[in-house]
Every structure is written in C-alpha cells, then in structure tokens.
Design a protein around this motif. Sequence first.
Motif, mmCIF file in Angstrom:
data_model
loop_
_atom_site.group_PDB
_atom_site.id
_atom_site.type_symbol
_atom_site.label_atom_id
_atom_site.label_comp_id
_atom_site.label_asym_id
_atom_site.label_seq_id
_atom_site.Cartn_x
_atom_site.Cartn_y
_atom_site.Cartn_z
ATOM 1 N N LEU A 1 5.620 4.040 3.533
ATOM 2 C CA LEU A 1 6.793 4.607 4.206
ATOM 3 C C LEU A 1 8.047 4.198 3.446
ATOM 4 O O LEU A 1 8.847 3.370 3.883
ATOM 5 C CB LEU A 1 6.845 4.131 5.664
ATOM 6 C CG LEU A 1 5.585 4.464 6.474
ATOM 7 C CD1 LEU A 1 5.675 3.870 7.868
ATOM 8 C CD2 LEU A 1 5.367 5.963 6.554
ATOM 9 N N ALA B 1 -0.543 -3.716 1.944
ATOM 10 C CA ALA B 1 -0.652 -4.024 3.372
ATOM 11 C C ALA B 1 -0.406 -5.507 3.605
ATOM 12 O O ALA B 1 0.279 -5.899 4.553
ATOM 13 C CB ALA B 1 -2.021 -3.628 3.893
ATOM 14 N N GLY C 1 3.028 -6.692 3.960
ATOM 15 C CA GLY C 1 3.710 -6.289 5.187
ATOM 16 C C GLY C 1 4.558 -5.045 4.993
ATOM 17 O O GLY C 1 5.454 -4.771 5.788
ATOM 18 N N MET D 1 3.027 1.105 5.973
ATOM 19 C CA MET D 1 2.275 2.179 5.333
ATOM 20 C C MET D 1 1.392 2.848 6.371
ATOM 21 O O MET D 1 0.980 2.231 7.340
ATOM 22 C CB MET D 1 1.434 1.639 4.176
ATOM 23 C CG MET D 1 0.391 0.606 4.593
ATOM 24 S SD MET D 1 -0.185 -0.416 3.237
ATOM 25 C CE MET D 1 -0.943 0.790 2.185
ATOM 26 N N LYS D 2 1.135 4.146 6.150
ATOM 27 C CA LYS D 2 0.344 4.878 7.133
ATOM 28 C C LYS D 2 -1.055 4.316 7.231
ATOM 29 O O LYS D 2 -1.572 4.099 8.316
ATOM 30 C CB LYS D 2 0.322 6.354 6.770
ATOM 31 C CG LYS D 2 1.678 6.983 6.998
ATOM 32 C CD LYS D 2 1.595 8.464 7.035
ATOM 33 C CE LYS D 2 2.879 9.032 7.626
ATOM 34 N NZ LYS D 2 3.002 10.455 7.349
ATOM 35 N N GLU D 3 -1.675 4.107 6.111
ATOM 36 C CA GLU D 3 -3.002 3.512 6.085
ATOM 37 C C GLU D 3 -3.317 3.109 4.666
ATOM 38 O O GLU D 3 -2.580 3.431 3.746
ATOM 39 C CB GLU D 3 -4.055 4.482 6.616
ATOM 40 C CG GLU D 3 -4.052 5.817 5.914
ATOM 41 C CD GLU D 3 -4.971 6.816 6.594
ATOM 42 O OE1 GLU D 3 -6.155 6.501 6.740
ATOM 43 O OE2 GLU D 3 -4.513 7.898 6.965
ATOM 44 N N MET D 4 -4.431 2.398 4.503
ATOM 45 C CA MET D 4 -4.801 1.972 3.167
ATOM 46 C C MET D 4 -5.606 3.065 2.470
ATOM 47 O O MET D 4 -6.377 3.774 3.087
ATOM 48 C CB MET D 4 -5.598 0.683 3.241
ATOM 49 C CG MET D 4 -4.708 -0.520 3.529
ATOM 50 S SD MET D 4 -5.623 -2.046 3.585
ATOM 51 C CE MET D 4 -6.213 -2.019 5.262
ATOM 52 N N ASN E 1 -7.620 8.768 7.406
ATOM 53 C CA ASN E 1 -7.189 9.398 8.661
ATOM 54 C C ASN E 1 -6.486 10.723 8.414
ATOM 55 O O ASN E 1 -6.672 11.687 9.156
ATOM 56 C CB ASN E 1 -6.230 8.488 9.430
ATOM 57 C CG ASN E 1 -6.930 7.242 9.907
ATOM 58 O OD1 ASN E 1 -8.145 7.226 10.078
ATOM 59 N ND2 ASN E 1 -6.176 6.181 10.097
ATOM 60 N N ALA E 2 -5.663 10.739 7.371
ATOM 61 C CA ALA E 2 -4.911 11.947 7.081
ATOM 62 C C ALA E 2 -5.793 13.003 6.422
ATOM 63 O O ALA E 2 -5.414 14.171 6.355
ATOM 64 C CB ALA E 2 -3.725 11.617 6.181
#
Lengths: 258, 239
Positions: A117, A152, A155, A158-161, A197-198
């Motif tokens: 993000l 990640a 910190g 982010m949407k996901e790894m 997920n996306a």
Amino acid sequence: MNKLPEPKQPEKLIDDKGLRIDGRRLDELRPIKLEVGLLDKADGSAYIEQGKNKILVAVYGPREAHPKHIAMPERAVIRCRYHMAPFSVDERKNPAPSRREMELSKVIRESLEPVVLTDLYPRTTIDLFIEVLQSDGGSRCAGITAASLALADAGIPMKEMVAACAVGKIEGKLALDLSDAEDKYGEADIPVALVPNAGLVTLLQMDGHLTLSEFEQGFTMALEACKTLNAMQREVLKKKYATIKEAAEEREEAEVVA
Amino acid sequence: MDMVLVAEPKQVVAPGEVLAEGDHLLGDNAYRIGTKIFSACVGILEVDGNRVFVVPLKGGYFPRVGDLVAGRIVDIGLSGWLVDIRAPYEAMLPASETPGPRGPRRRDLSTSYEVGDMVLAEILAFDRTRDPLLTVKGPGLGKVASGRVVEISAAKIPRLIGRKGSMISMLKKETDCQITVGQNGVVMVWGKSPESERVAVEAIYMVEREAHTRGLTDRIREMISRSRVVEQVAGTQTA
C-alpha cells in the motif's frame, strides 16, 4: 590455477521410478525453510532455503527518499536489488550487477508493487535487498517469496504476501520447482508469482517450449504450489510472535508454581 | 447480511488473512474484497462493535498533527532547526515556534539548540505534501537536558501507554520514575537513582518485546518488584 571440474550433466533427469535426481516426485516442491526477522539493523528481514538455494532479504523503509528526485509525490517508491554473492555459484561470479540481475531486480519489484500500500507513504522509499548466498535454480521465485515475508515483517502495510514458484518441463514431463540442473538441461522453465486472495499473477515468464495444454497444466501446478508457499509464509510470520507469547506466558506459569 | 468473524479476536494475524465476512465496518489495516475482510499487516485483530481493525505489531512512526514526539536536532538552518523524529520525513522546528526573540532580527540559533540536542516537541502541522512542522511552545516542551532515552518501535507505543494509560501509570508508580512517551517511539525516563531508571528501561523493553501477550501488566509489575528485591539485597550487602 586449479579449476573445479564443470558439474557433469546428469544422464537422466527422471529415473525409472519416475523420481527426479534429488528423489522428488514431479509435482513435489523442494524442502523449504523459512525464517523471519533475523536481522537487527533492517526494518524487516527474511531468509529462505529452497533446495540448495539460500537467500537473505532485508527491507528498509518507508524512509526518506535519497536522492530526492526519485521520490513520488503521491506514493512510496519501491527499490529492489537482487544480487548474487560471488560465492553463490560454481564459478566465481563478478559481484558487479549483471544484466540478468538488473532484470530480475525489476521483475521482482514489479511482482511485489501491486500488494504494497505505497500510497500511504508519499515521498518515501522502501528498499529491498535480496542477497542470493547460494543459488540452485528458481532463485527469483524464492527471492519473491522471501521478499514479501520481509516486507510483512517490516510492518509495511500490504494487501497480502506474494508467493512464487516455477514449473518446467524435463524429459518431456512437467515438473514443479526446477532445480539448477533441471533448469539447465530441461526443456522449459516458467516462474510464476501469485497474489492468492486477489487472484493476481504478478510474474509470468517462460523460456523454452511448451504446448498450450502443457502450459495450462503446468501453470495450474505452479499456482497450487504458490498457495502452499503462501500458507507457509503466514505460518512463519505468526510463529515469530507465537513463540514470544508462549515463552512469556510459560514464564508466568512457572512463577505461579514457584 | 450475516456478519461472521473468521479469525479469533486478540490473535496475531498476517497480511492477507481473512478476518471476517459480512457487513463489518473497516477499521485500520483492514480491507475488503467482495464480502470478505482481510488484514493488511501483521498485528493483533481487534473488534469494537461491528468495526474490525488490526493493531500493527511492527512498523515505523508516521507523523500525525498533535502528536508529542522526541527528536534529535540534526541541522541548524537560517530560520530554524531540522529534527530527526524517526519518521520517513525530516521535521522542521522554526525559530518562530520556540521561546525567545522573534521577528526578522537574526539571532544565533545554536544558543538555543545545538546539533545533537534532544527536544520534546509537538507536531504543529503535517500532511502528505509537506514535511512535519514542530513547536516547542507548550508546557514541558523544549530541550531535554537530563534523563534516559529509550527508543522502541512506534508500533508498541499504544501498548506502553495501555488502556486509558494503565500500563504507563503503573510503570511510573512502581519504578518511581517520571516517564514521558513520545508517539514516535522515543521514551524518556527520569528517576531518583540510576537503579530505578535501569528498572524502568528494562520494563519498557519488556513491553516492546511482549506487547502482544496476555497479562503483560501483571508480569511487568512482578518483574519490577523482583528487581527491587534484588537491589535491596545488593544494597544491604554493600552496606
């Protein structure tokens, strides 16, 4: 000067039992070890061993952009350096960034950019350093897997790894997660990075030749492997905190008993 | 529509993990794809009514207007100081926001603060387009000349303060130290003796390390009282 003999081409990549040179089935990943948060000075870090690959990733940021002109007014800039240590391959590698390393730095960055993000941190940079300590094929994928874990760990929102894995073709058969030898003497290699997920594929390259149906089948294999890797990433990240928690709460119990 | 919590509240979640499904309100570090709500960072899942959010376990400081911060002077300019507040942006403390002679008349700024000095300041202005502006006008603000400085992750500051300040007031009481918490992760400790300062610093580091564990306040209290006993024993032995 004594030169190491060139590693010989294996006679067969797949044996009579249908197993590969390292004893794997065709749809099997190499053994993977993931670690997170092992560098004190970096904001986030991760380490991956995938087969004989050993890759260390450090993340710094978001931090002030230097030189100032690279900063973007509305988002953070991600910089990425994929680098192979001189001792990571059989013959000494010149430590200067090669054409290949520059390309990999770029594709790895592009595979990670969609999940971070960056618009939360305007005018800053996020720096990623991917150091390949030992290389065994598929290091761009292992690098992506470790790099998103390090992001990640830092910190950084982010949407996901992102998880990445290669699929290839050896002796006419599709095989998951090619090793160095299989990559060299095989017929095709496709690295794939997935944002699970996306449902986004952020890296897709191919060298060699595949039929369309082989490609489709191989691609599906790679996606499944990415999902497995993604589950491992999450587990490792959470385990870091679970370990501290258990230790602290155990200590408390010990005190109560005492 | 149904509202189902998928993850356990107060548990550690990873980015991309499903937190809930349904019409929840989105709080910090949560985002939605379709009906599912996901985490956007490593942190602790918190639920407040139907609002779902994640309290991060790591991350640097991001300035907010009104924050109390502690920073180090890194440069002196013509009209003010540049201050490192451990943010991705360099903060500016203009001379006009410090006590002393004002106006266009030049004064030697280094007589107020020198490079390396620690200052306690408030963020006066900051937005996406401008670097943070500081002020030291206000009670307790300005140069920090004594005490001990502890730097911890800014993400752990809410835990150090605790619910309604429970953790920090306990720390102050038990260690008998004066403690000022900068939102940027810089904590200042003033104690009556080096020993009490040492205990307080130890306790602050423990909060940082174990921020996500349960019963932390009690465990810290325990640790402080234990080190006090040790000190007393050591004291009687030397006496």
